[in-house]
Design an enzyme around this catalytic site. Structure first.
Site, PDB file in Angstrom:
ATOM      1  N   TRP A 101       0.851  -1.194   0.000  1.00 40.29           N
ATOM      2  CA  TRP A 101       0.000   0.000   0.000  1.00 40.29           C
ATOM      3  C   TRP A 101       0.883   1.239   0.000  1.00 40.29           C
ATOM      4  O   TRP A 101       1.770   1.371   0.846  1.00 40.29           O
ATOM      5  CB  TRP A 101      -0.926   0.037   1.224  1.00 40.29           C
ATOM      6  N   GLU A 149      -3.080  -2.875  -2.614  1.00 37.08           N
ATOM      7  CA  GLU A 149      -4.200  -2.247  -1.904  1.00 37.08           C
ATOM      8  C   GLU A 149      -4.518  -0.861  -2.440  1.00 37.08           C
ATOM      9  O   GLU A 149      -3.663   0.010  -2.490  1.00 37.08           O
ATOM     10  CB  GLU A 149      -3.865  -2.156  -0.402  1.00 37.08           C
ATOM     11  N   LYS A 160      -7.050   2.709  -2.508  1.00 36.08           N
ATOM     12  CA  LYS A 160      -7.632   3.596  -1.506  1.00 36.08           C
ATOM     13  C   LYS A 160      -8.328   4.752  -2.194  1.00 36.08           C
ATOM     14  O   LYS A 160      -7.985   5.093  -3.331  1.00 36.08           O
ATOM     15  CB  LYS A 160      -6.504   4.106  -0.605  1.00 36.08           C
ATOM     16  N   ASP A 208      -9.679  -3.183   1.324  1.00 38.44           N
ATOM     17  CA  ASP A 208      -9.795  -2.722   2.713  1.00 38.44           C
ATOM     18  C   ASP A 208     -11.192  -2.125   2.865  1.00 38.44           C
ATOM     19  O   ASP A 208     -11.601  -1.287   2.052  1.00 38.44           O
ATOM     20  CB  ASP A 208      -8.691  -1.685   2.987  1.00 38.44           C
ATOM     21  N   HIS A 266     -11.711   1.681   2.470  1.00 40.74           N
ATOM     22  CA  HIS A 266     -11.080   2.391   1.360  1.00 40.74           C
ATOM     23  C   HIS A 266     -11.994   2.726   0.195  1.00 40.74           C
ATOM     24  O   HIS A 266     -11.550   2.869  -0.939  1.00 40.74           O
ATOM     25  CB  HIS A 266      -9.873   1.592   0.863  1.00 40.74           C
ATOM     26  N   HIS A 284      -8.631  -6.574   4.012  1.00 38.27           N
ATOM     27  CA  HIS A 284      -8.270  -5.844   5.229  1.00 38.27           C
ATOM     28  C   HIS A 284      -9.577  -5.521   5.925  1.00 38.27           C
ATOM     29  O   HIS A 284     -10.326  -4.653   5.478  1.00 38.27           O
ATOM     30  CB  HIS A 284      -7.519  -4.545   4.893  1.00 38.27           C
ATOM     31  N   ASP A 322     -12.021   6.790   6.593  1.00 38.09           N
ATOM     32  CA  ASP A 322     -11.197   5.593   6.807  1.00 38.09           C
ATOM     33  C   ASP A 322     -10.584   5.641   8.208  1.00 38.09           C
ATOM     34  O   ASP A 322      -9.375   5.713   8.370  1.00 38.09           O
ATOM     35  CB  ASP A 322     -10.111   5.560   5.717  1.00 38.09           C
ATOM     36  N   ASP A 361     -10.455   3.527  10.653  1.00 37.46           N
ATOM     37  CA  ASP A 361      -9.828   2.328  11.219  1.00 37.46           C
ATOM     38  C   ASP A 361     -10.253   2.032  12.646  1.00 37.46           C
ATOM     39  O   ASP A 361      -9.432   1.711  13.499  1.00 37.46           O
ATOM     40  CB  ASP A 361      -8.302   2.414  11.085  1.00 37.46           C
ATOM     41  N   ASP A 412      -7.108  -4.860   9.987  1.00 34.41           N
ATOM     42  CA  ASP A 412      -6.358  -3.610   9.855  1.00 34.41           C
ATOM     43  C   ASP A 412      -7.122  -2.484  10.542  1.00 34.41           C
ATOM     44  O   ASP A 412      -8.008  -1.874   9.953  1.00 34.41           O
ATOM     45  CB  ASP A 412      -6.145  -3.284   8.360  1.00 34.41           C
TER      46      ASP A 412
HETATM   47  C1  RNT Z   1      -3.924   2.480   4.910  1.00 33.36           C
HETATM   48  C2  RNT Z   1      -4.012   1.042   4.594  1.00 33.36           C
HETATM   49  C3  RNT Z   1      -2.887   0.191   5.095  1.00 33.36           C
HETATM   50  C4  RNT Z   1      -2.466   0.531   6.500  1.00 33.36           C
HETATM   51  C5  RNT Z   1      -1.483  -0.435   7.116  1.00 33.36           C
HETATM   52  C6  RNT Z   1      -0.837   0.125   8.336  1.00 33.36           C
HETATM   53  O1  RNT Z   1      -5.050   3.184   4.629  1.00 33.36           O
HETATM   54  O2  RNT Z   1      -5.226   0.522   5.027  1.00 33.36           O
HETATM   55  O3  RNT Z   1      -3.213  -1.148   4.950  1.00 33.36           O
HETATM   56  O4  RNT Z   1      -3.558   0.658   7.351  1.00 33.36           O
HETATM   57  O5  RNT Z   1      -0.585  -0.842   6.183  1.00 33.36           O
HETATM   58 ZN    ZN Z   2      -5.500  -1.597   4.884  1.00 32.70          ZN
END
Ligand code: RNT
Ligand code: ZN
Length: 419
Positions: A183, A224, A226, A260, A263, A287, A295, A297, A327
């Protein structure tokens, strides 16, 4: 505690009416690996011997005490959380979790800098996954693999190459394939005039990384995408279209998409994408996270989307073709609790998804019985699932219900608050 065995027997009978074998599904759930991300334990800080905070458009918020300050603490915290997470686990590391004695820059990292992690994983029987760290570095401020500055781009290509070699080392040490997630945060606060150039450079960088490491074995590479990052709201080089295009155009089995859950645009869901991707791809990397308005998390919840993703994988028969990783990074709560809650929820959603009458629903669909299809799917939402979940956790000796909470609180008092 209520009579777990009795509860399980009732649930078993309930599910048997629909042709579902609870024991078989518990076993299936247990054997599906979840890759537990290490970075919840220290707010994505890493172990490199240099100054500098987290950047790359991602953020942790909160300052709950007790974050791990070194590799020993991080491993101890992971082990503590694992006491309460049922099922096969892998540990997912970032390149920034190297353990060199002195500062070693990202383009120069070697397997030996991860030997402690590998020793530990072998001792615990865990698989290891890996991530190049294309962020939180002075050279990542104006792009990494898509950078216009050729020196900078070269540095990050070297990092990608180094990471694939470390992935192979993990595979050789643990005997389990290493899933690498690539990523890059590369993007722009404003909409750039040239939106193609960065993409062509990113494509070329990935090509060079894979070309230079053609001999590497036992590694799977997720790319990945985003939608945006903080400070890079207008443009992302590695957008969904770019990453999907890249993966599909390569047509190489080990290069797959990483989806993810945070994302995408707020009304776009990963669960709805899987069926389309599997029309072209043999495997996918997930993810699992929880976006709240952005995003963010947040810790994975036992929510509709997490359940829908797992249901979709089971219905598609693609559980074995999906690498599931977590993640999230929440610094506002006890970090061990964050892991336990998030990983248990991920596993829980998986077990619930395995306990759906897929054959029955498929038959209704094939027969054109659309009312029956809806009725069956809805009926199952209230099935006595928690009786199976509790029994499963007890069987795996991972704590039933909130059993884990007192233990984690005691660890906070005895260990975390003393840091
Ligand atoms: C970031 C991505 C990525 C990170 C990690 C730490 O938006 O989701 O995967 O969260 O690599
Ligand atoms: Zn991620």
């Amino acid at each position: 505690m209520y009579d777990l065995k009795k509860g399980y027997e009732v649930a078993k009978e309930y599910y048997a009416q629909y042709g579902i074998d609870v024991d078989q599904m518990m076993e299936r759930c247990d054997q599906t690996p979840l890759s537990m991300h290490c970075w919840q334990g220290d707010d994505v800080r890493g172990l490199e011997k240099r100054e500098g905070g987290l950047n790359g458009g991602i953020q942790t918020t909160g300052d709950y005490p007790g974050a791990a300050r070194n590799a020993e603490e991080l491993r101890a915290d992971i082990e503590k959380a694992m006491q309460f997470i049922p099922g096969v686990l892998k540990v997912n590391l970032h390149a920034s979790y190297q353990e060199a004695d002195t500062f070693v820059d990202r383009n120069a990292i070697k397997p030996e800098h991860f030997a402690n992690w590998a020793d530990w994983a072998v001792e615990k029987g865990l698989g290891l996954d890996f991530n190049p760290t294309y962020f939180s570095h002075p050279k990542s401020e104006n792009g990494t693999l898509s950078a216009a500055d050729e020196e900078v781009r070269k540095f990050w290509i070297e990092h990608g190459i180094a990471c694939r070699r470390i992935g192979e080392y993990f595979y050789k040490r643990t005997g389990k394939p290493c899933v690498i997630n690539h990523w890059t945060p590369d993007g722009d606060k404003e909409f750039p005039i040239d939106t193609l150039g960065p993409r062509l450079r990113l494509k070329d960088s990935y090509d060079r990384i894979f070309e230079a490491t053609k001999d590497v074995e036992g590694v799977i590479d997720g790319i990945e995408s985003k939608v945006f990052g903080i400070g890079m709201e207008s443009f992302t080089a590695g957008s969904h279209e770019f990453c999907m295009g890249y993966v599909m155009s390569k047509g190489i089995d080990h290069i797959i998409m990483t989806l993810d859950t945070g994302h995408y645009h707020p009304t776009e869901v990963v669960s709805a994408k899987l069926g389309a991707i599997f029309a072209f791809s043999k495997a996918v990397l997930l993810h699992v996270s929880r976006p709240v308005r952005w995003d963010s998390d947040h810790v994975v919840a036992f929510d509709d989307e997490t359940k829908a993703i797992m249901e979709e994988l089971v219905r598609l028969g693609k559980l074995d073709s999906t690498y599931i990783a977590t993640d999230f990074f929440d610094a506002s709560i006890n970090r061990i609790a964050a892991w336990v809650i998030g990983l248990r929820n991920t596993r829980k959603a998986l077990l619930q998804a395995l306990l759906q009458p897929v054959d029955m629903m498929k038959k209704a669909e094939a027969d054109g019985d659309v009312s029956g299809r809806l009725a069956i799917a809805q009926e199952f939402k209230a099935a006595p699932f928690s009786l199976v979940w509790d029994y499963y956790c007890d069987k795996q000796n991972k704590g039933v219900g909130l059993d884990w909470l007192e233990d984690v609180r005691a660890y906070e008092k005895d260990v975390l608050l003393k840091r």
